[in-house]
Write a protein that holds these residues in place. Structure first.
Motif, PDB file in Angstrom:
ATOM      1  N   LYS A   1       2.208  -4.836  -6.938  1.00 51.83           N
ATOM      2  CA  LYS A   1       3.040  -4.871  -6.050  1.00 51.83           C
ATOM      3  C   LYS A   1       2.691  -5.943  -5.067  1.00 51.83           C
ATOM      4  CE  LYS A   1       5.669  -1.446  -7.181  1.00 51.83           C
ATOM      5  NZ  LYS A   1       7.014  -1.578  -7.355  1.00 51.83           N
ATOM      6  N   LEU A   2       1.581  -6.344  -4.750  1.00 48.59           N
ATOM      7  CA  LEU A   2       1.271  -7.474  -3.916  1.00 48.59           C
ATOM      8  C   LEU A   2       1.822  -8.816  -4.386  1.00 48.59           C
ATOM      9  CD1 LEU A   2      -2.629  -7.050  -3.194  1.00 48.59           C
ATOM     10  CD2 LEU A   2      -0.813  -6.820  -1.378  1.00 48.59           C
TER      11      LEU A   2
ATOM     12  N   GLU B   1      -8.814   2.403 -11.164  1.00 49.33           N
ATOM     13  CA  GLU B   1      -8.243   1.066 -11.853  1.00 49.33           C
ATOM     14  C   GLU B   1      -6.881   1.111 -12.188  1.00 49.33           C
ATOM     15  OE1 GLU B   1     -10.602   0.850 -15.625  1.00 49.33           O
ATOM     16  OE2 GLU B   1     -12.577   0.896 -14.753  1.00 49.33           O
ATOM     17  N   GLN B   2      -6.369   2.139 -12.453  1.00 49.06           N
ATOM     18  CA  GLN B   2      -4.907   2.058 -12.463  1.00 49.06           C
ATOM     19  C   GLN B   2      -3.991   1.923 -11.437  1.00 49.06           C
ATOM     20  OE1 GLN B   2      -4.324   6.224 -14.501  1.00 49.06           O
ATOM     21  NE2 GLN B   2      -4.724   5.537 -16.363  1.00 49.06           N
ATOM     22  N   THR B   3      -4.661   2.502 -10.250  1.00 41.32           N
ATOM     23  CA  THR B   3      -4.022   2.327  -8.723  1.00 41.32           C
ATOM     24  C   THR B   3      -4.362   0.888  -8.292  1.00 41.32           C
ATOM     25  OG1 THR B   3      -4.795   4.416  -8.319  1.00 41.32           O
ATOM     26  CG2 THR B   3      -4.343   3.080  -6.459  1.00 41.32           C
ATOM     27  N   ASP B   4      -5.589   0.227  -8.687  1.00 48.74           N
ATOM     28  CA  ASP B   4      -5.752  -1.192  -8.293  1.00 48.74           C
ATOM     29  C   ASP B   4      -4.952  -2.012  -9.266  1.00 48.74           C
ATOM     30  OD1 ASP B   4      -7.276  -3.368  -7.434  1.00 48.74           O
ATOM     31  OD2 ASP B   4      -8.309  -3.654  -9.248  1.00 48.74           O
ATOM     32  N   ALA B   5      -4.401  -1.863 -10.506  1.00 44.01           N
ATOM     33  CA  ALA B   5      -3.627  -2.715 -11.073  1.00 44.01           C
ATOM     34  C   ALA B   5      -2.209  -2.367 -10.490  1.00 44.01           C
ATOM     35  CB  ALA B   5      -3.750  -2.191 -12.765  1.00 44.01           C
TER      36      ALA B   5
ATOM     37  N   LEU C   1     -11.916  -5.408  -4.210  1.00 44.69           N
ATOM     38  CA  LEU C   1     -11.010  -4.392  -4.468  1.00 44.69           C
ATOM     39  C   LEU C   1     -11.693  -3.158  -5.125  1.00 44.69           C
ATOM     40  CD1 LEU C   1      -7.496  -5.617  -5.251  1.00 44.69           C
ATOM     41  CD2 LEU C   1      -8.001  -4.413  -3.461  1.00 44.69           C
ATOM     42  N   PRO C   2     -12.523  -3.065  -6.056  1.00 44.92           N
ATOM     43  CA  PRO C   2     -13.098  -2.000  -6.600  1.00 44.92           C
ATOM     44  C   PRO C   2     -13.880  -1.000  -5.400  1.00 44.92           C
ATOM     45  CG  PRO C   2     -13.545  -3.918  -7.836  1.00 44.92           C
ATOM     46  CD  PRO C   2     -13.091  -4.483  -6.755  1.00 44.92           C
ATOM     47  N   LYS C   3     -14.305  -1.735  -4.354  1.00 40.51           N
ATOM     48  CA  LYS C   3     -15.017  -1.051  -3.164  1.00 40.51           C
ATOM     49  C   LYS C   3     -13.666  -0.426  -2.505  1.00 40.51           C
ATOM     50  CE  LYS C   3     -19.339  -2.591  -3.929  1.00 40.51           C
ATOM     51  NZ  LYS C   3     -20.291  -1.607  -4.528  1.00 40.51           N
ATOM     52  N   VAL C   4     -12.719  -1.095  -2.352  1.00 44.18           N
ATOM     53  CA  VAL C   4     -11.587  -0.588  -1.509  1.00 44.18           C
ATOM     54  C   VAL C   4     -11.266   0.789  -1.960  1.00 44.18           C
ATOM     55  CG1 VAL C   4      -9.138  -0.819  -1.202  1.00 44.18           C
ATOM     56  CG2 VAL C   4     -10.713  -2.560  -0.932  1.00 44.18           C
ATOM     57  N   TRP C   5     -11.233   1.037  -3.556  1.00 43.28           N
ATOM     58  CA  TRP C   5     -10.579   2.139  -4.002  1.00 43.28           C
ATOM     59  C   TRP C   5     -11.605   3.247  -3.791  1.00 43.28           C
ATOM     60  CZ3 TRP C   5      -5.942   2.035  -3.232  1.00 43.28           C
ATOM     61  CH2 TRP C   5      -5.083   0.801  -3.622  1.00 43.28           C
TER      62      TRP C   5
ATOM     63  N   LEU D   1       0.924  -1.146  -0.187  1.00 45.84           N
ATOM     64  CA  LEU D   1      -0.117   0.018  -0.041  1.00 45.84           C
ATOM     65  C   LEU D   1       0.974   1.159  -0.031  1.00 45.84           C
ATOM     66  CD1 LEU D   1      -3.222   0.388  -0.031  1.00 45.84           C
ATOM     67  CD2 LEU D   1      -3.278   0.517   2.373  1.00 45.84           C
ATOM     68  N   GLU D   2       2.158   1.257   0.673  1.00 46.04           N
ATOM     69  CA  GLU D   2       2.862   2.298   0.664  1.00 46.04           C
ATOM     70  C   GLU D   2       3.689   2.601  -0.535  1.00 46.04           C
ATOM     71  OE1 GLU D   2       3.986   5.605   2.233  1.00 46.04           O
ATOM     72  OE2 GLU D   2       3.409   4.005   3.874  1.00 46.04           O
ATOM     73  N   ASP D   3       3.961   1.522  -1.326  1.00 45.68           N
ATOM     74  CA  ASP D   3       4.541   1.647  -2.490  1.00 45.68           C
ATOM     75  C   ASP D   3       3.554   2.287  -3.540  1.00 45.68           C
ATOM     76  OD1 ASP D   3       6.652   0.334  -1.912  1.00 45.68           O
ATOM     77  OD2 ASP D   3       6.108  -1.717  -2.554  1.00 45.68           O
ATOM     78  N   THR D   4       2.309   1.820  -3.433  1.00 42.37           N
ATOM     79  CA  THR D   4       0.956   2.475  -4.315  1.00 42.37           C
ATOM     80  C   THR D   4       0.858   3.820  -3.963  1.00 42.37           C
ATOM     81  OG1 THR D   4       0.028   0.162  -4.239  1.00 42.37           O
ATOM     82  CG2 THR D   4      -1.274   2.044  -5.067  1.00 42.37           C
ATOM     83  N   PHE D   5       0.863   4.513  -2.722  1.00 44.30           N
ATOM     84  CA  PHE D   5       0.593   5.665  -2.661  1.00 44.30           C
ATOM     85  C   PHE D   5       1.830   6.709  -2.767  1.00 44.30           C
ATOM     86  CE2 PHE D   5      -3.286   4.073  -0.952  1.00 44.30           C
ATOM     87  CZ  PHE D   5      -4.360   4.951  -1.151  1.00 44.30           C
ATOM     88  N   ASN D   6       2.942   5.861  -2.809  1.00 46.22           N
ATOM     89  CA  ASN D   6       4.097   6.569  -3.280  1.00 46.22           C
ATOM     90  C   ASN D   6       4.054   6.936  -4.669  1.00 46.22           C
ATOM     91  OD1 ASN D   6       5.558   7.100  -0.787  1.00 46.22           O
ATOM     92  ND2 ASN D   6       6.618   5.130  -0.841  1.00 46.22           N
ATOM     93  N   HIS D   7       3.738   5.871  -5.246  1.00 44.81           N
ATOM     94  CA  HIS D   7       3.570   6.048  -6.661  1.00 44.81           C
ATOM     95  C   HIS D   7       2.659   7.164  -7.201  1.00 44.81           C
ATOM     96  CE1 HIS D   7       3.012   4.724 -10.975  1.00 44.81           C
ATOM     97  NE2 HIS D   7       1.697   4.781 -11.005  1.00 44.81           N
TER      98      HIS D   7
END
Length: 219
Positions: A80-81, A71-75, A54-58, A24-30
């Motif tokens: 990363k996972l 969608e881009q963030t989800d991908a 996951l769609p509900k997560v974002w 998650l940290e990697d994703t939000f750094n992105h």
């Protein structure tokens, strides 16, 4: 009598928390690098909603972002996972393989029903060789409604299941069992919530307890 056990993945078989924070940290750094996020990483908010698709997560974590950005963030997050799983940063919960081996020897069919995406689930199953015991792994992606109860129903229909239980840590797992006439076994693990577990038929603190519960279910 043959029994079928349907397991959740995240927070039940797989210790998602071990790769969650770093992914998650990697994703939000992105997102920060793209100037699309300027606050702290919402790790606690994600933990609160663990177990939803996951769609509900974002939708929750990025309420002010467009559907395309989500969608881009989800991908990116999924990528990363999977990287972290394949590099061995994750872990199964204690006794998963031992319990699976015992259940298979007792003529039990094992399935996985998860709100995780196919690629993510495949990475876990392959890395830990779970297909040695698991008949099939099902992703919420296979169900248009994104409803765990419907996913479990599809497993029941495909394999003509009449007896068994759903094992998981969240209310979606408990409801999936009840909605389909199966026993609900709540796992009091990392992401579990007391008010949700109170609605389960049985609550366990370690998967090893299934070795005691299973003979009772057979009766």
């Amino acid at each position: 009598m043959s029994q079928s056990l349907i397991f959740d993945m995240d927070g039940t078989l797989f210790q998602t928390n071990k790769i969650l924070e770093v992914s998650l940290e990697d994703t939000f750094n992105h997102l920060r690098s793209l100037e699309k996020w300027d606050a702290v990483t919402p790790i606690n908010k994600y933990r609160e909603i663990m177990g939803v698709p996951l769609p509900k997560v974002w939708e929750t974590l990025l309420p002010n972002h467009s559907a395309e950005e989500r969608e881009q963030t989800d991908a990116y997050f999924l990528e990363k996972l999977i990287e972290n799983i394949r590099s061995g940063k994750g872990s199964l919960y204690p006794n998963v393989k031992e319990v699976f081996s015992c259940l298979k020897k007792s003529n039990c069919s094992i399935y996985i029903a998860s709100n995780g995406l196919r690629g993510y689930l495949k990475a876990i199953v392959n890395y830990y060789h779970l297909d040695k015991w698991v008949t099939e792994t099902f992703s919420i992606q296979q169900i248009k409604s994104l409803n765990k109860s419907d996913l479990v129903q599809s497993i029941i229909e495909k394999y003509d299941i009449t007896n068994g239980a759903v094992i998981g840590d969240r209310i979606s797992d408990i409801n999936a069992a009840k909605d389909n006439g199966l026993v609900s076994i709540g796992c009091n693990f990392d992401f579990a919530q007391e008010d949700e577990l109170s609605q389960a038929d049985i609550v366990i603190n370690d998967l090893k307890e299934l070795q005691t519960i299973f003979p009772i279910l057979q009766k």
